[in-house]
Motif scaffolding. Structure first.
Motif, PDB file in Angstrom:
ATOM      1  N   HIS A 128      29.491  23.864  27.904  1.00 47.32           N
ATOM      2  CA  HIS A 128      29.195  25.385  29.122  1.00 47.32           C
ATOM      3  C   HIS A 128      30.887  25.417  29.106  1.00 47.32           C
ATOM      4  CE1 HIS A 128      25.142  25.019  29.481  1.00 47.32           C
ATOM      5  NE2 HIS A 128      24.972  23.133  29.541  1.00 47.32           N
ATOM      6  N   VAL A 129      30.784  26.749  29.875  1.00 48.12           N
ATOM      7  CA  VAL A 129      31.748  27.942  30.475  1.00 48.12           C
ATOM      8  C   VAL A 129      31.390  28.219  31.935  1.00 48.12           C
ATOM      9  CG1 VAL A 129      32.426  30.359  29.840  1.00 48.12           C
ATOM     10  CG2 VAL A 129      31.840  28.656  28.027  1.00 48.12           C
ATOM     11  N   TYR A 130      32.647  28.402  32.705  1.00 48.99           N
ATOM     12  CA  TYR A 130      32.448  28.381  33.565  1.00 48.99           C
ATOM     13  C   TYR A 130      33.702  29.340  34.409  1.00 48.99           C
ATOM     14  CZ  TYR A 130      29.276  23.763  34.795  1.00 48.99           C
ATOM     15  OH  TYR A 130      28.780  23.145  34.744  1.00 48.99           O
ATOM     16  N   GLU A 131      33.546  30.360  35.049  1.00 54.20           N
ATOM     17  CA  GLU A 131      33.777  31.683  35.539  1.00 54.20           C
ATOM     18  C   GLU A 131      33.949  30.734  37.259  1.00 54.20           C
ATOM     19  OE1 GLU A 131      32.890  35.318  34.718  1.00 54.20           O
ATOM     20  OE2 GLU A 131      33.270  34.617  32.420  1.00 54.20           O
ATOM     21  N   LEU A 132      35.498  30.873  37.487  1.00 55.77           N
ATOM     22  CA  LEU A 132      36.242  30.265  38.440  1.00 55.77           C
ATOM     23  C   LEU A 132      36.375  31.602  39.208  1.00 55.77           C
ATOM     24  CD1 LEU A 132      37.549  26.898  37.338  1.00 55.77           C
ATOM     25  CD2 LEU A 132      35.067  27.691  37.741  1.00 55.77           C
ATOM     26  N   GLY A 133      36.201  32.249  40.629  1.00 55.40           N
ATOM     27  CA  GLY A 133      37.306  33.291  40.926  1.00 55.40           C
ATOM     28  C   GLY A 133      36.919  31.958  42.319  1.00 55.40           C
ATOM     29  N   GLY A 134      37.397  32.929  43.075  1.00 56.05           N
ATOM     30  CA  GLY A 134      37.976  32.382  45.111  1.00 56.05           C
ATOM     31  C   GLY A 134      36.700  33.193  45.375  1.00 56.05           C
ATOM     32  N   PRO A 135      36.396  33.504  46.692  1.00 58.28           N
ATOM     33  CA  PRO A 135      35.638  33.505  48.042  1.00 58.28           C
ATOM     34  C   PRO A 135      35.404  35.158  47.882  1.00 58.28           C
ATOM     35  CG  PRO A 135      36.834  31.464  49.092  1.00 58.28           C
ATOM     36  CD  PRO A 135      37.591  31.970  47.881  1.00 58.28           C
ATOM     37  N   ASP A 136      37.163  35.635  47.754  1.00 53.85           N
ATOM     38  CA  ASP A 136      37.509  36.511  48.079  1.00 53.85           C
ATOM     39  C   ASP A 136      37.563  37.661  46.325  1.00 53.85           C
ATOM     40  OD1 ASP A 136      38.403  36.105  51.196  1.00 53.85           O
ATOM     41  OD2 ASP A 136      39.566  34.766  49.900  1.00 53.85           O
ATOM     42  N   VAL A 137      37.098  39.401  47.219  1.00 49.77           N
ATOM     43  CA  VAL A 137      37.693  40.127  45.513  1.00 49.77           C
ATOM     44  C   VAL A 137      38.146  41.646  46.538  1.00 49.77           C
ATOM     45  CG1 VAL A 137      36.213  41.201  44.555  1.00 49.77           C
ATOM     46  CG2 VAL A 137      35.111  38.906  45.086  1.00 49.77           C
ATOM     47  N   PHE A 138      38.813  41.936  46.027  1.00 49.57           N
ATOM     48  CA  PHE A 138      40.116  42.548  47.005  1.00 49.57           C
ATOM     49  C   PHE A 138      39.415  43.208  45.124  1.00 49.57           C
ATOM     50  CE2 PHE A 138      41.456  39.174  47.706  1.00 49.57           C
ATOM     51  CZ  PHE A 138      41.552  39.172  49.339  1.00 49.57           C
ATOM     52  N   THR A 139      40.461  45.211  45.558  1.00 50.53           N
ATOM     53  CA  THR A 139      40.985  45.756  44.843  1.00 50.53           C
ATOM     54  C   THR A 139      42.731  45.834  45.053  1.00 50.53           C
ATOM     55  OG1 THR A 139      41.653  47.706  45.659  1.00 50.53           O
ATOM     56  CG2 THR A 139      39.585  47.586  45.125  1.00 50.53           C
ATOM     57  N   TYR A 140      43.448  45.549  43.474  1.00 50.36           N
ATOM     58  CA  TYR A 140      44.626  45.115  43.340  1.00 50.36           C
ATOM     59  C   TYR A 140      45.711  46.266  44.558  1.00 50.36           C
ATOM     60  CZ  TYR A 140      49.185  45.554  41.684  1.00 50.36           C
ATOM     61  OH  TYR A 140      50.616  45.504  42.062  1.00 50.36           O
ATOM     62  N   LYS A 141      44.905  47.375  44.968  1.00 48.21           N
ATOM     63  CA  LYS A 141      45.250  48.299  46.497  1.00 48.21           C
ATOM     64  C   LYS A 141      44.998  47.558  47.136  1.00 48.21           C
ATOM     65  CE  LYS A 141      45.339  53.189  48.364  1.00 48.21           C
ATOM     66  NZ  LYS A 141      44.721  54.595  47.891  1.00 48.21           N
ATOM     67  N   GLU A 142      43.949  47.421  47.655  1.00 46.29           N
ATOM     68  CA  GLU A 142      43.440  46.467  49.357  1.00 46.29           C
ATOM     69  C   GLU A 142      45.115  44.922  48.660  1.00 46.29           C
ATOM     70  OE1 GLU A 142      38.354  47.215  49.317  1.00 46.29           O
ATOM     71  OE2 GLU A 142      39.317  45.235  48.078  1.00 46.29           O
ATOM     72  N   VAL A 143      44.874  44.431  47.963  1.00 46.84           N
ATOM     73  CA  VAL A 143      45.742  43.224  47.993  1.00 46.84           C
ATOM     74  C   VAL A 143      47.520  43.677  48.746  1.00 46.84           C
ATOM     75  CG1 VAL A 143      47.152  41.220  46.652  1.00 46.84           C
ATOM     76  CG2 VAL A 143      44.701  41.954  46.377  1.00 46.84           C
ATOM     77  N   VAL A 144      47.677  45.089  48.034  1.00 50.36           N
ATOM     78  CA  VAL A 144      49.249  45.353  47.696  1.00 50.36           C
ATOM     79  C   VAL A 144      49.072  45.798  49.452  1.00 50.36           C
ATOM     80  CG1 VAL A 144      51.023  47.228  47.543  1.00 50.36           C
ATOM     81  CG2 VAL A 144      49.391  46.057  45.648  1.00 50.36           C
TER      82      VAL A 144
END
Length: 302
Positions: free
Chosen positions: A213-229
Motif C-alpha cells: 500500500h501507499v501512505y501519504e504523510l502530512g502533519g496536522p497543520d496546513v499552510f500556504t507558503y505565504k502564511e508560513v513566511v
C-alpha cells in the motif's frame, strides 16, 4: 509479518541522511539489528559512525546489484531512504530514483527479504514537467513491479526540531528585508515531522495491511507558503516585504544556478513549490498507521 523486539535485521539505505538516521534510531528502539548500506563505509567510520557501536555498516552501490544482494543477505526488512535533489555530472534523478529504486527492489526480492519500505514523496506524477517529479513516480512503479508487497511512503516537506525547513526559512528572513514568494505564495504545504515519518516506516513493517500500500504523510497543520513566511516573520519580530515572483523566473534562476556545487534553489524545489504539497483525499495516511503526527505550531516552530 515482522513484529518488533524480534532481533531481526533491517537494512537502511541512506541511513546517515536527514530521515535515514531517524529511521535507524526508531528501528533500534524496536529491537531490530540495524545495518546501514552505503557506498562509503569508511567515511562513516571516520566520521564517528554510530556512537553506540551497535549499528553495522555494509558496503553497497545502487549500480552494483551484487553489492546490494550481499548487503541484504539475511535481512527481514529493507528501508530505502536514498534521495537525490540536485543532479550532478555523475548522477541523474533517473539514476537514483528509477534505476536505483528498481535495483534495490530486485535485490530485496532475490534475497528473500520479508518487507521493503520505499520513501517517495507527495505529488509524484508521471506527466510532470519536472524530471525530478517524474523520476519519483517512475521509481514507485519500478518498486511495485519488482516487489509487489512493498510499502511506499510519500511524506510532505519534512521538518525537525533542529531547524530543518522552518529554521532555514527563518534564517533567510533575518537576512533579507524583501522576501520573494513562489508565485503569489498560495501553494499549500502540510509539513511533517521527520521523526513521525521514521516512525511510520518502522510501524509499516509490523502491519500486514500496510504491505503493498501507499501512505501519504502530512502533519496536522496546513499552510500556504505565504502564511508560513508571515508566521515566521512575526515570530522573529521582523517586518518583511513579501514580493510575488512568477514561476518562470524561478525556473530560469534554478537553471542558471544548476552549475554551482550547492545551488540555493534547484529545479526540483521549484517543481515541488508549484503545486499543493498536501495529503490527498481518500488515501491511506498516518491514521491508518495509528500515529498522531506532531504539529509544528504546537512545537513552537512556526
Amino acid at each position: 509479518m515482522i513484529t518488533p523486539k524480534t532481533g531481526k535485521t533491517a537494512v537502511v539505505l541512506g541511513g546517515t541522511g536527514f530521515l535515514g538516521r531517524r529511521v535507524v534510531q526508531e528501528l533500534k528502539k524496536h529491537g531490530f539489528a540495524v545495518s546501514i548500506a552505503t557506498r562509503w563505509p569508511d567515511r562513516i567510520a571516520r566520521a564517528g559512525g554510530d556512537p553506540e557501536g551497535d549499528v553495522r555498516v555494509v558496503q553497497s552501490d545502487l549500480t552494483d546489484p551484487g553489492s546490494l544482494e550481499r548487503s541484504f543477505a539475511g535481512a527481514a526488512a529493507v528501508i530505502n531512504c536514498i534521495g537525490l535533489y540536485v543532479e550532478t555530472r555523475t548522477e541523474s534523478f533517473r539514476d537514483v530514483h528509477v534505476a536505483g529504486a528498481r535495483a534495490v527492489a530486485k535485490a530485496a526480492t532475490s534475497g528473500g527479504t520479508d518487507h521493503l519500505v520505499h520513501i517517495s514523496g507527495i505529488g509524484v506524477d508521471l506527466n510532470s514537467p519536472s524530471s525530478y517529479v517524474r523520476a519519483r513516480a517512475e521509481g514507485e512503479d519500478e518498486v511495485r513491479r519488482a516487489f509487489p508487497s512493498a510499502t511506499i511512503l510519500r511524506p510532505s516537506a519534512m521538518f525537525s526540531r533542529s531547524g530543518v525547513f522552518f529554521g532555514e526559512l527563518e534564517a533567510i528572513l533575518r537576512r533579507m528585508p524583501i522576501l520573494p514568494l513562489f508565485g503569489d505564495g498560495s501553494v499549500r504545504l502540510q509539513p511533517v515531522y521527520a521523526g513521525d515519518v521514521a516512525k511510520a516506516a518502522v510501524r509499516a513493517l509490523g502491519l500486514e495491511k500496510a504491505h503493498g500500500h501507499v501512505y501519504e504523510l502530512g502533519g496536522p497543520d496546513v499552510f500556504t507558503y505565504k502564511e508560513v513566511v508571515q508566521r515566521l516573520a512575526r515570530r522573529s519580530g521582523k517586518k518583511r516585504l513579501l514580493l510575488p515572483v512568477p514561476y518562470r523566473f524561478w525556473w530560469f534562476l534554478a537553471a542558471a544556478m544548476a552549475v554551482l556545487p550547492k545551488p540555493p534553489i534547484t529545479p526540483a524545489q521549484v517543481a515541488l513549490m508549484q503545486q499543493d504539497n498536501v495529503v490527498g483525499e481518500n488515501v491511506a495516511n498516518f491514521s491508518d498507521l495509528a500515529i498522531n503526527p506532531k504539529s509544528a505550531v504546537a512545537l513552537g516552530l512556526v
